[in-house]
Design a protein around this motif. Structure first.
Motif, PDB file in Angstrom:
ATOM      1  N   LEU A 118       0.810  -1.227   0.000  1.00 20.26           N
ATOM      2  CA  LEU A 118       0.000   0.000   0.000  1.00 20.26           C
ATOM      3  C   LEU A 118       0.843   1.276   0.000  1.00 20.26           C
ATOM      4  O   LEU A 118       0.299   2.374  -0.078  1.00 20.26           O
ATOM      5  CB  LEU A 118      -0.920  -0.006   1.222  1.00 20.26           C
ATOM      6  CG  LEU A 118      -1.903  -1.174   1.305  1.00 20.26           C
ATOM      7  CD1 LEU A 118      -2.618  -1.166   2.655  1.00 20.26           C
ATOM      8  CD2 LEU A 118      -2.907  -1.126   0.158  1.00 20.26           C
ATOM      9  N   GLY A 119       2.159   1.122   0.137  1.00 19.54           N
ATOM     10  CA  GLY A 119       3.033   2.287   0.155  1.00 19.54           C
ATOM     11  C   GLY A 119       2.990   3.072   1.450  1.00 19.54           C
ATOM     12  O   GLY A 119       3.215   4.287   1.458  1.00 19.54           O
ATOM     13  N   VAL A 120       2.703   2.387   2.562  1.00 19.96           N
ATOM     14  CA  VAL A 120       2.675   3.037   3.869  1.00 19.96           C
ATOM     15  C   VAL A 120       3.582   2.253   4.816  1.00 19.96           C
ATOM     16  O   VAL A 120       4.137   1.230   4.451  1.00 19.96           O
ATOM     17  CB  VAL A 120       1.232   3.124   4.436  1.00 19.96           C
ATOM     18  CG1 VAL A 120       0.346   3.944   3.515  1.00 19.96           C
ATOM     19  CG2 VAL A 120       0.629   1.744   4.675  1.00 19.96           C
ATOM     20  N   THR A 121       3.706   2.725   6.034  1.00 19.05           N
ATOM     21  CA  THR A 121       4.508   2.052   7.046  1.00 19.05           C
ATOM     22  C   THR A 121       3.587   1.447   8.095  1.00 19.05           C
ATOM     23  O   THR A 121       2.701   2.131   8.614  1.00 19.05           O
ATOM     24  CB  THR A 121       5.468   3.056   7.730  1.00 19.05           C
ATOM     25  OG1 THR A 121       6.311   3.624   6.729  1.00 19.05           O
ATOM     26  CG2 THR A 121       6.316   2.374   8.784  1.00 19.05           C
ATOM     27  N   ARG A 163      -2.146  -9.529  -2.049  1.00 14.66           N
ATOM     28  CA  ARG A 163      -3.371  -9.576  -2.862  1.00 14.66           C
ATOM     29  C   ARG A 163      -4.562  -9.089  -2.041  1.00 14.66           C
ATOM     30  O   ARG A 163      -5.404  -8.329  -2.542  1.00 14.66           O
ATOM     31  CB  ARG A 163      -3.643 -11.002  -3.357  1.00 14.66           C
ATOM     32  CG  ARG A 163      -2.839 -11.401  -4.563  1.00 14.66           C
ATOM     33  CD  ARG A 163      -3.358 -12.685  -5.213  1.00 14.66           C
ATOM     34  NE  ARG A 163      -3.431 -13.820  -4.297  1.00 14.66           N
ATOM     35  CZ  ARG A 163      -2.409 -14.613  -3.999  1.00 14.66           C
ATOM     36  NH1 ARG A 163      -1.220 -14.412  -4.550  1.00 14.66           N
ATOM     37  NH2 ARG A 163      -2.581 -15.624  -3.161  1.00 14.66           N
ATOM     38  N   PHE A 164      -4.621  -9.522  -0.789  1.00 13.78           N
ATOM     39  CA  PHE A 164      -5.678  -9.077   0.124  1.00 13.78           C
ATOM     40  C   PHE A 164      -5.678  -7.552   0.226  1.00 13.78           C
ATOM     41  O   PHE A 164      -6.727  -6.916   0.115  1.00 13.78           O
ATOM     42  CB  PHE A 164      -5.464  -9.723   1.495  1.00 13.78           C
ATOM     43  CG  PHE A 164      -6.302  -9.153   2.596  1.00 13.78           C
ATOM     44  CD1 PHE A 164      -7.663  -9.382   2.660  1.00 13.78           C
ATOM     45  CD2 PHE A 164      -5.712  -8.406   3.606  1.00 13.78           C
ATOM     46  CE1 PHE A 164      -8.438  -8.864   3.688  1.00 13.78           C
ATOM     47  CE2 PHE A 164      -6.471  -7.887   4.646  1.00 13.78           C
ATOM     48  CZ  PHE A 164      -7.840  -8.116   4.681  1.00 13.78           C
ATOM     49  N   ALA A 165      -4.506  -6.964   0.401  1.00 16.91           N
ATOM     50  CA  ALA A 165      -4.401  -5.504   0.515  1.00 16.91           C
ATOM     51  C   ALA A 165      -4.940  -4.824  -0.738  1.00 16.91           C
ATOM     52  O   ALA A 165      -5.724  -3.863  -0.656  1.00 16.91           O
ATOM     53  CB  ALA A 165      -2.955  -5.097   0.770  1.00 16.91           C
ATOM     54  N   ARG A 166      -4.545  -5.321  -1.898  1.00 16.05           N
ATOM     55  CA  ARG A 166      -5.020  -4.734  -3.167  1.00 16.05           C
ATOM     56  C   ARG A 166      -6.546  -4.855  -3.291  1.00 16.05           C
ATOM     57  O   ARG A 166      -7.219  -3.905  -3.715  1.00 16.05           O
ATOM     58  CB  ARG A 166      -4.336  -5.397  -4.359  1.00 16.05           C
ATOM     59  CG  ARG A 166      -2.866  -5.046  -4.489  1.00 16.05           C
ATOM     60  CD  ARG A 166      -2.269  -5.494  -5.820  1.00 16.05           C
ATOM     61  NE  ARG A 166      -2.400  -6.920  -6.087  1.00 16.05           N
ATOM     62  CZ  ARG A 166      -1.520  -7.858  -5.728  1.00 16.05           C
ATOM     63  NH1 ARG A 166      -0.417  -7.515  -5.074  1.00 16.05           N
ATOM     64  NH2 ARG A 166      -1.724  -9.128  -6.052  1.00 16.05           N
ATOM     65  N   GLU A 167      -7.081  -6.006  -2.922  1.00 11.73           N
ATOM     66  CA  GLU A 167      -8.527  -6.217  -3.005  1.00 11.73           C
ATOM     67  C   GLU A 167      -9.288  -5.277  -2.065  1.00 11.73           C
ATOM     68  O   GLU A 167     -10.353  -4.777  -2.408  1.00 11.73           O
ATOM     69  CB  GLU A 167      -8.874  -7.665  -2.681  1.00 11.73           C
ATOM     70  CG  GLU A 167      -8.413  -8.646  -3.739  1.00 11.73           C
ATOM     71  CD  GLU A 167      -8.489 -10.103  -3.288  1.00 11.73           C
ATOM     72  OE1 GLU A 167      -9.006 -10.372  -2.166  1.00 11.73           O
ATOM     73  OE2 GLU A 167      -8.011 -10.964  -4.046  1.00 11.73           O
ATOM     74  N   MET A 168      -8.745  -5.047  -0.894  1.00 14.06           N
ATOM     75  CA  MET A 168      -9.428  -4.206   0.088  1.00 14.06           C
ATOM     76  C   MET A 168      -9.507  -2.748  -0.356  1.00 14.06           C
ATOM     77  O   MET A 168     -10.501  -2.078  -0.089  1.00 14.06           O
ATOM     78  CB  MET A 168      -8.756  -4.313   1.455  1.00 14.06           C
ATOM     79  CG  MET A 168      -8.872  -5.677   2.116  1.00 14.06           C
ATOM     80  SD  MET A 168     -10.578  -6.252   2.344  1.00 14.06           S
ATOM     81  CE  MET A 168     -10.797  -7.338   0.927  1.00 14.06           C
TER      82      MET A 168
END
Length: 137
Positions: A24-27, A129-134
């Protein structure tokens, strides 16, 4: 914007949090380092599983904050990979008015010697993949 927050004792959940945050490009941030709930469009919350439930610190964090209308995506790692910790967080967040948009769980290292090598590459790829889907939800 998204925030990735976690609690871990053994390190598996932190590794998942880092994989999700990197996608996601975050920390990723430990809930231990927070004094208030961050503002974000989606909050990713993760915990390890301790005695079949999330960490007490994570449950206190959930109970101590206002999640009314907040989108949350939950993740966790446990010895058996059953996701009991994630289900319990979902129940607590629902009582606090959160909107749970998705859940992910996998095996994690347990008791220092069980599940060595977990989570592994496939688990991290699935977490990404989960992060992208969310964020599309």
């Amino acid at each position: 914007m998204c925030e990735v927050l976690y609690y871990t004792m053994g390190g598996s959940t932190r590794k998942l949090a880092d994989a999700i945050a990197g996608e996601l490009g975050v920390t990723a941030k430990s809930i231990k380092s927070l004094s208030t709930l961050p503002e974000a469009e989606i909050l990713f919350l993760g915990s390890g599983c301790y005695g079949g439930k999330p960490a007490d610190d994570m449950m206190k964090f959930i109970e101590g904050n206002d999640f009314t209308g907040r989108k949350t995506a939950l993740f966790g790692a446990s010895g058996k990979g059953e996701g009991k910790e994630v289900d319990a967080m979902e129940e607590a967040l629902s009582r606090k008015g959160a909107v749970v948009i998705g859940k992910y769980n996998c095996k994690g290292r347990a008791f220092l010697i069980m599940n060595i090598g977990f989570p592994g590459k496939e688990d991290f790829d699935a977490a990404k993949r989960f992060a992208r889907e969310m964020v599309k939800a």
